[in-house]
Design a protein around this motif. Structure first.
Motif, PDB file in Angstrom:
ATOM      1  N   ARG A 376       0.151   0.736  -1.701  1.00  0.00           N
ATOM      2  CA  ARG A 376       1.430   0.869  -0.970  1.00  0.00           C
ATOM      3  C   ARG A 376       1.218   0.655   0.520  1.00  0.00           C
ATOM      4  O   ARG A 376       2.055   0.033   1.197  1.00  0.00           O
ATOM      5  CB  ARG A 376       2.018   2.247  -1.248  1.00  0.00           C
ATOM      6  N   LEU A 377       0.125   1.139   1.070  1.00  0.00           N
ATOM      7  CA  LEU A 377      -0.154   0.944   2.493  1.00  0.00           C
ATOM      8  C   LEU A 377      -0.401  -0.532   2.809  1.00  0.00           C
ATOM      9  O   LEU A 377      -0.006  -1.023   3.873  1.00  0.00           O
ATOM     10  CB  LEU A 377      -1.373   1.781   2.920  1.00  0.00           C
ATOM     11  N   ALA A 378      -1.059  -1.246   1.888  1.00  0.00           N
ATOM     12  CA  ALA A 378      -1.294  -2.680   2.103  1.00  0.00           C
ATOM     13  C   ALA A 378       0.030  -3.435   2.169  1.00  0.00           C
ATOM     14  O   ALA A 378       0.222  -4.324   3.014  1.00  0.00           O
ATOM     15  CB  ALA A 378      -2.172  -3.244   0.986  1.00  0.00           C
ATOM     16  N   VAL A 379       0.962  -3.097   1.294  1.00  0.00           N
ATOM     17  CA  VAL A 379       2.295  -3.720   1.332  1.00  0.00           C
ATOM     18  C   VAL A 379       3.001  -3.353   2.628  1.00  0.00           C
ATOM     19  O   VAL A 379       3.657  -4.184   3.259  1.00  0.00           O
ATOM     20  CB  VAL A 379       3.127  -3.281   0.107  1.00  0.00           C
ATOM     21  N   HIS A 380       2.851  -2.117   3.046  1.00  0.00           N
ATOM     22  CA  HIS A 380       3.491  -1.660   4.286  1.00  0.00           C
ATOM     23  C   HIS A 380       2.957  -2.423   5.488  1.00  0.00           C
ATOM     24  O   HIS A 380       3.728  -2.871   6.345  1.00  0.00           O
ATOM     25  CB  HIS A 380       3.242  -0.164   4.446  1.00  0.00           C
ATOM     26  N   ARG A 381       1.635  -2.619   5.530  1.00  0.00           N
ATOM     27  CA  ARG A 381       1.037  -3.315   6.677  1.00  0.00           C
ATOM     28  C   ARG A 381       1.425  -4.791   6.715  1.00  0.00           C
ATOM     29  O   ARG A 381       1.525  -5.385   7.791  1.00  0.00           O
ATOM     30  CB  ARG A 381      -0.486  -3.165   6.628  1.00  0.00           C
ATOM     31  N   SER A 382       1.653  -5.411   5.580  1.00  0.00           N
ATOM     32  CA  SER A 382       1.978  -6.850   5.519  1.00  0.00           C
ATOM     33  C   SER A 382       3.488  -7.114   5.536  1.00  0.00           C
ATOM     34  O   SER A 382       3.904  -8.262   5.391  1.00  0.00           O
ATOM     35  CB  SER A 382       1.381  -7.471   4.251  1.00  0.00           C
ATOM     36  N   TYR A 383       4.269  -6.062   5.687  1.00  0.00           N
ATOM     37  CA  TYR A 383       5.724  -6.203   5.670  1.00  0.00           C
ATOM     38  C   TYR A 383       6.197  -6.856   4.367  1.00  0.00           C
ATOM     39  O   TYR A 383       7.152  -7.625   4.349  1.00  0.00           O
ATOM     40  CB  TYR A 383       6.231  -7.029   6.862  1.00  0.00           C
ATOM     41  N   GLY A 384       5.489  -6.581   3.268  1.00  0.00           N
ATOM     42  CA  GLY A 384       5.834  -7.186   1.990  1.00  0.00           C
ATOM     43  C   GLY A 384       6.942  -6.426   1.281  1.00  0.00           C
ATOM     44  O   GLY A 384       7.516  -5.462   1.787  1.00  0.00           O
TER      45      GLY A 384
END
Length: 809
Positions: A376-384
């Motif tokens: 979830r944090l990876a999606v948050h950082r990539s604005y996905g």
């Protein structure tokens, strides 16, 4: 060379001020007047430079420059009055002068100096004669006066140049000021003391929502004040101008409401100043739009209401990834208490996420919380974006957007119902595709089953028509042919309709001659029932190309349908096929119109007749036969070819159908005339694989009638065995054969030829009641050389073997 005057340096400096064109028409006129008044052939207005005599005005010759060291005028500079040489040939100073002993042959010279106001002698007005003489007192006075006139002209030219320079400078300054005003972000208006607008920059016109022509010349309050503020605006302006003589600053910034040209209102901040300029007292007003400030205030007050009323769940995080605001909808969807874990304003996203996950609201995170949090944090950082399944059975879609200040908005859209409907649609789509495929297979199978007996019916009727028949028998056979063709047309209509519905129609792109194709169509129409009572006409305009690119078969199919309907529905009169071209924005358009003298198409049916299974029956006339698919197929084919088909005159007598298609002219050779049906030039050994007895009989009769030796088998394995043991140069293979289909037989034959290194390659022809393009493609891919669709006509076979004969030759 004569010595220069004492003031030479200052004189030359003064002379520079009078630089100008080498000649001046007015100075030419003064020179001519001097020559005429004194009665000499030559007169000149000359300026004496450092090394030359520059002649600015002349009469009597075209000489424009003389070296100073031989110029008489250089001597004249030494005298305040007139310098006169009565006979140059006897004057020691000039006796050997080139201008005396050569051209122009000067004998007499008199020059009056051209003096500036500060006493510098710049040049002379001189008169020249080729004979000795002396000036009379009147002539001397005239020469002095004309010299003053010439000097006045030089002064005028000098002044004009100065004015032009100043004007150019002023123009440049004005242009610079105009550009500066037009690049200003604030609106700027210049007004007269009575309030009339003298100048308006771009920003001012844009703020007022008007063009500059609409603003300049008007009173400010007439183009900016709302009606309710009109009187107040006039009073305020008059009071402002009245303070022009008061000491101290005049005017202050003020907020106003202005009305734009479209009636809308904006808030502006304005400041005015009084300026006593070249044109007198002026009022200069600066203003700019502050509506956005007012709007920001309004939005600020509405933001809280918007957050509360926003239908979707969302959170806003600032540039430091800290929660700034959110709404209660997210808490509700997550199934959390209104006050509790989501009360995290000011906390970082990761801390908020871990707190929420700890309450077990995300189904995908159960049992793998740490791994899920990292995803979830990876999606948050990539604005996905991602889908979030909740333990309460709902599904949310996360959409993130970056804000201008580096923050982010996270929107959680409830897609639970959408996912359920999508799953239902996917199931329905699979079912619909299966049903469509089953329908297509059913139609293809039914076409095959109908075409097989039609093959025997039409083939035998062709054979009978080539035999000796009495009149009654010929009529019966013709009726059989017509019935067979009608039944075949019905089958073709159903197949075309199915293909168009499923978008499986493939259009050819070939060059063909249009006029012969239409002539062939009209000749065929002449044999239709009832055509004998009508006049069939063709009128193609001269601008219709002789040849075009497109699908000849499909174009003729559309036109055949229209002409056939016109013949069917026209009791008497005429049927006309007309053509012309039109040029538009998308290029040339080919227009083909089929018109008749029948009852016409009622306006209420003008569109319905192009619908599936609809027929336009005319009251009082017998019910027409047919599927009601002809016009529906024709319109869909027209659209597939990039064109349109419509009734051109709904509700009027005499139907007119207009077909419009993109016109692509082409160059093609004139087609050869269709060969008459005759025995083949080369007798061939033909192997036929056909399992239907009636079709076997028909194909044997047709082939033997063309002069070929025929052997017939009824299964696929028998066909392969016969080919391997026999000597056949042509094989006709039905695609549906017991034991081994026609394509498999073709592949086996090609393999046998390759393994045995056959001396010649047999011609394989597919013969099938399946007539779809995919059937033809499958046959050719299997090694077939050609394809014949049932019912097989005698003409089709004759054309096939004629083509084989030409290829062999």
């Amino acid at each position: 060379m004569v010595a220069p005057p004492p003031d030479e340096a200052d004189r030359l400096a003064a002379l520079r001020r009078y630089d100008g064109p080498d000649s001046d028409p007015e100075l030419d006129e003064i020179a001519a007047l001097a020559a005429e008044s004194i009665g000499v052939p030559i007169a000149k207005v000359a300026l004496v430079d450092a090394d030359r005599l520059a002649i600015r005005g002349t009469a009597g010759d075209e000489l424009r420059e003389v070296p100073r060291d031989i110029a008489f005028s250089a001597h004249a500079l030494q005298h305040d009055g007139i310098f006169e040489v009565q006979d140059a040939a006897h004057d020691p100073r000039f006796a050997d002068n080139p201008q005396v002993i050569g051209a122009p042959g000067i004998r007499f010279y008199a020059g009056s100096p051209l003096k500036t106001a500060d006493g510098h002698r710049l040049g002379v007005l001189c008169v020249i004669d080729r004979y000795p003489r002396c000036l009379s007192p009147r002539e001397r006075s005239t020469l002095v006066r004309l010299a003053r006139l010439a000097m006045a002209r030089l002064e005028l030219l000098h002044a004009n140049r100065q004015l032009e320079t100043e004007r150019s400078n002023l123009t440049q300054q004005r242009a610079f000021l105009d550009r500066a005003m037009d690049t200003a972000l604030e609106g700027i208006l210049v007004q007269t003391p009575d309030g009339r607008i003298r100048h308006c920059n771009k920003a001012a016109a844009a703020l007022l929502g008007r063009s500059r022509d609409e603003v300049v010349g008007q009173y400010l309050w007439d183009v900016s004040a709302p009606p309710r503020f009109l009187d107040r605006a006039k009073r305020d302006f008059s009071a402002f101008v009245a303070r022009a003589g008061e000491p101290g600053p005049v005017g202050a910034r003020r907020s106003l409401v202005a009305q734009r040209g479209d009636g809308s209102e904006i808030h502006i901040e304005a400041a005015s100043t009084l300026h006593n300029g070249f044109l007198g007292l002026e009022v200069i007003t600066f203003f700019h739009d502050i509506s956005h400030h007012k709007e920001l205030e309004r939005l600020h007050h509405q933001l809280d209401d918007l957050v509360k009323a926003f239908p979707e769940s969302f959170n806003y995080y600032d540039a430091d990834d800290r929660l700034v605001l959110g709404n209660a909808q997210l808490r509700d969807k997550l199934g959390l208490e209104p006050i509790g874990p989501l009360d995290h304003v000011g906390k970082r996203f990761e801390d908020v996420l871990r707190d929420v996950v700890s309450h077990g609201v995300y189904a995908d995170a159960l049992g793998r919380e740490d791994a899920w949090i990292e995803e979830r944090l990876a999606v948050h950082r990539s604005y996905g974006t991602m889908e979030l399944r909740l333990t309460n059975g709902r599904c949310l879609r996360l959409v993130q957007r970056r804000t201008n200040d580096g923050g982010r908005i996270c929107v959680y859209i409830d897609i639970t119902e959408m996912k359920r409907r999508r799953e239902e649609l996917e199931v329905a789509l699979v079912q619909a595709e299966a049903a469509a495929e089953a329908k297509s297979e059913f139609i293809a199978t039914m076409s095959h089953e109908i075409r097989t007996p039609l093959n025997a019916l039409i083939g035998l009727s062709d054979v009978l028509m080539e035999s000796t028949l009495d009149p009654n028998q010929r009529t019966w056979v013709q009726t059989m042919q017509a019935s067979g063709r009608h039944l075949l047309q019905l089958v073709n209509d159903v197949l075309d309709f199915s293909a168009l519905q499923s978008r499986r129609v493939t259009l050819a792109d070939e060059a063909f001659e249009l006029r012969p194709a239409i002539d062939e169509l009209m000749a065929t129409a002449a044999a239709l029932p009832g055509a004998a009572r009508l006049a069939l006409e063709t009128r193609l305009a001269d601008d219709v190309p002789a040849a075009i690119r497109g699908d000849r078969h499909r174009l003729l199919q559309v036109l055949t349908n229209l002409v056939g309907n016109a013949v069917k529905f026209t009791p008497a009169g005429r049927v006309q096929l007309a053509g012309w071209t039109e040029t538009g924005a998308n290029g040339p358009t080919l227009c083909l119109e089929v018109a008749d003298s029948g009852p016409g198409i009622p306006a209420a049916l003008a569109d319905r007749i192009f619908e599936d299974f609809v027929q336009a029956d005319t009251p009082g006339q017998p019910l027409r036969t047919g599927t009601g698919l002809g016009l529906a197929i024709a319109r869909r084919l027209a659209e597939a070819m990039g064109g349109t088909l419509a009734v051109a005159n709904p509700g009027e007598p005499g139907a007119r159908f207009l077909l419009r298609l993109p016109c692509r002219p082409a160059d093609v050779p004139a087609p050869a005339a269709a060969p008459a049906i005759a025995r083949s030039k080369v007798a061939r050994r033909v192997l036929v694989a056909e399992d239907t007895p009636a079709s076997q009989m028909v194909i044997r009769l047709l082939l033997e009638g063309l002069g070929h030796a025929v052997e017939i088998v009824d299964t696929g394995p028998a066909a392969l065995a016969a080919f391997e043991t026999g000597d056949f140069d042509t094989v006709l293979l039905d695609l549906q054969l017991p034991g081994m289909d026609g394509c498999s037989v073709a592949q086996a034959i090609r393999l046998h030829e390759a393994e045995t290194a056959a001396a010649r390659r047999a011609t394989l022809v597919a013969v099938s009641a399946f007539s779809q393009p995919r059937d033809r493609e499958r046959a050719l891919a299997a090694g077939m050389d050609s394809y014949l669709a049932k019912p097989v006509r005698l003409r089709d076979l004759a054309a096939l073997f004629d083509s084989l004969d030409r290829t062999t030759a």
